[in-house]
Design a protein around this motif. Structure first.
Motif, mmCIF file in Angstrom:
data_model
loop_
_atom_site.group_PDB
_atom_site.id
_atom_site.type_symbol
_atom_site.label_atom_id
_atom_site.label_comp_id
_atom_site.label_asym_id
_atom_site.label_seq_id
_atom_site.Cartn_x
_atom_site.Cartn_y
_atom_site.Cartn_z
ATOM 1 N N ASP A 116 -4.531 -10.771 2.839
ATOM 2 C CA ASP A 116 -5.798 -11.469 3.056
ATOM 3 C C ASP A 116 -5.538 -12.767 3.814
ATOM 4 N N ASP A 128 -7.356 -5.242 0.115
ATOM 5 C CA ASP A 128 -7.488 -4.080 -0.772
ATOM 6 C C ASP A 128 -8.258 -2.948 -0.092
ATOM 7 N N ALA A 129 -9.325 -3.293 0.632
ATOM 8 C CA ALA A 129 -10.158 -2.275 1.276
ATOM 9 C C ALA A 129 -9.436 -1.574 2.414
ATOM 10 N N VAL A 130 -8.476 -2.250 3.031
ATOM 11 C CA VAL A 130 -7.754 -1.674 4.169
ATOM 12 C C VAL A 130 -6.958 -0.440 3.764
ATOM 13 N N GLU A 131 -6.649 -0.311 2.504
ATOM 14 C CA GLU A 131 -5.868 0.847 2.054
ATOM 15 C C GLU A 131 -6.584 2.154 2.381
ATOM 16 N N SER A 132 -7.917 2.114 2.483
ATOM 17 C CA SER A 132 -8.681 3.313 2.812
ATOM 18 C C SER A 132 -9.052 3.377 4.296
ATOM 19 N N ARG A 137 -11.829 -5.965 7.249
ATOM 20 C CA ARG A 137 -11.833 -5.690 5.813
ATOM 21 C C ARG A 137 -10.814 -6.572 5.104
ATOM 22 N N ASP A 138 -10.995 -6.723 3.784
ATOM 23 C CA ASP A 138 -9.992 -7.461 3.035
ATOM 24 C C ASP A 138 -8.805 -6.548 2.744
ATOM 25 N N SER A 159 -7.890 -6.944 10.671
ATOM 26 C CA SER A 159 -8.993 -6.107 10.197
ATOM 27 C C SER A 159 -10.134 -6.968 9.659
ATOM 28 N N HIS A 187 0.846 -1.186 0.000
ATOM 29 C CA HIS A 187 0.000 0.000 0.000
ATOM 30 C C HIS A 187 0.886 1.243 0.000
ATOM 31 N N GLY A 213 -11.242 0.025 9.240
ATOM 32 C CA GLY A 213 -12.622 -0.404 9.411
ATOM 33 C C GLY A 213 -12.958 -0.621 10.878
ATOM 34 N N SER A 228 -8.070 -9.830 7.178
ATOM 35 C CA SER A 228 -6.721 -9.452 6.744
ATOM 36 C C SER A 228 -5.838 -9.098 7.934
#
Length: 203
Positions: A197, A143-147, A140-141, A138, A100, A150, A181
């Motif tokens: 993941d 890819d989603a953790v980059e934002s 979240r998966d 997390s 990331h 969660g 993840s």
């Protein structure tokens, strides 16, 4: 001292003090020297010693002086002894890191030990050092953790090193099935260095 020189001094000194404060704050927050340093940590995967049921080791063969032949093979680990629990760690999930904010590689594994405790193991980790970098689970998966991490993310502790193999205890009672993840996260700036993941391990 002339009036103009006195005014100049009164202006320059505070300005230098403010500049020094800003530089010191920047160094504390960003710790730029860490871009040029590495910390390697190599921990082995822990195991829990087998335990005997009902004193199997202290009675029976030991009492009768029969700790020979097959019993010796059992003690050496060539086959399982009756009444002994399996001490081998069991993989629950695993996955590879994706980058990331910083280049990150390696493997994340969730592992159950023989005593029932669980840990997150990072293997062949390679990422960057940084200020206040931590390890999270997390929901979240990767890819989603980059934002963002969660809701419900679980902190496992500060990153021990940016290189190597490391173990992080999972708090008792944590439902690992809810987490998707493992994340290397800079808490100070709320950015993900990388994430992996956690996919169910094959039986």
């Amino acid at each position: 001292m002339s009036r103009s020189a006195l005014l100049s001094r009164r202006t320059v000194v505070p300005a230098l003090l403010v500049l020094a404060l800003l530089v010191g704050t920047g160094l504390y927050l960003f710790q730029p020297w860490k871009a040029f340093t590495d910390t390697t940590v190599n921990e082995s995967l822990p195991t829990t010693a087998p335990t005997a049921r009902d004193g199997a080791m202290n009675g029976g063969a030991m009492k009768d002086g029969a700790m020979k032949g097959d019993a010796m093979k059992d003690a050496s680990g060539t086959k399982d002894m009756p009444g002994m629990k399996d001490s081998r760690p069991t993989d629950l999930a695993r996955g590879g890191f994706v980058s990331h904010e910083h280049g990150t590689s390696g493997t994340a594994r969730t592992v159950r030990l023989a005593d029932g405790s669980r840990l997150l193991r990072l293997e062949d980790l390679k990422t960057s050092e940084g200020p206040d970098v931590r390890v999270y689970l997390s929901t979240r998966d990767a890819d989603a953790v980059e934002s963002g991490l969660g809701d419900g993310a679980v902190a496992l502790g500060k990153l021990k090193g940016n290189l190597g193999n490391q173990n992080y205890a999972v708090p008792a009672g944590t439902d690992l099935s809810a987490f998707h993840s493992a994340v290397i996260w800079c808490k100070r700036f709320s950015v993900s260095f990388g994430a992996a993941d956690l996919l169910p391990a094959k039986a």
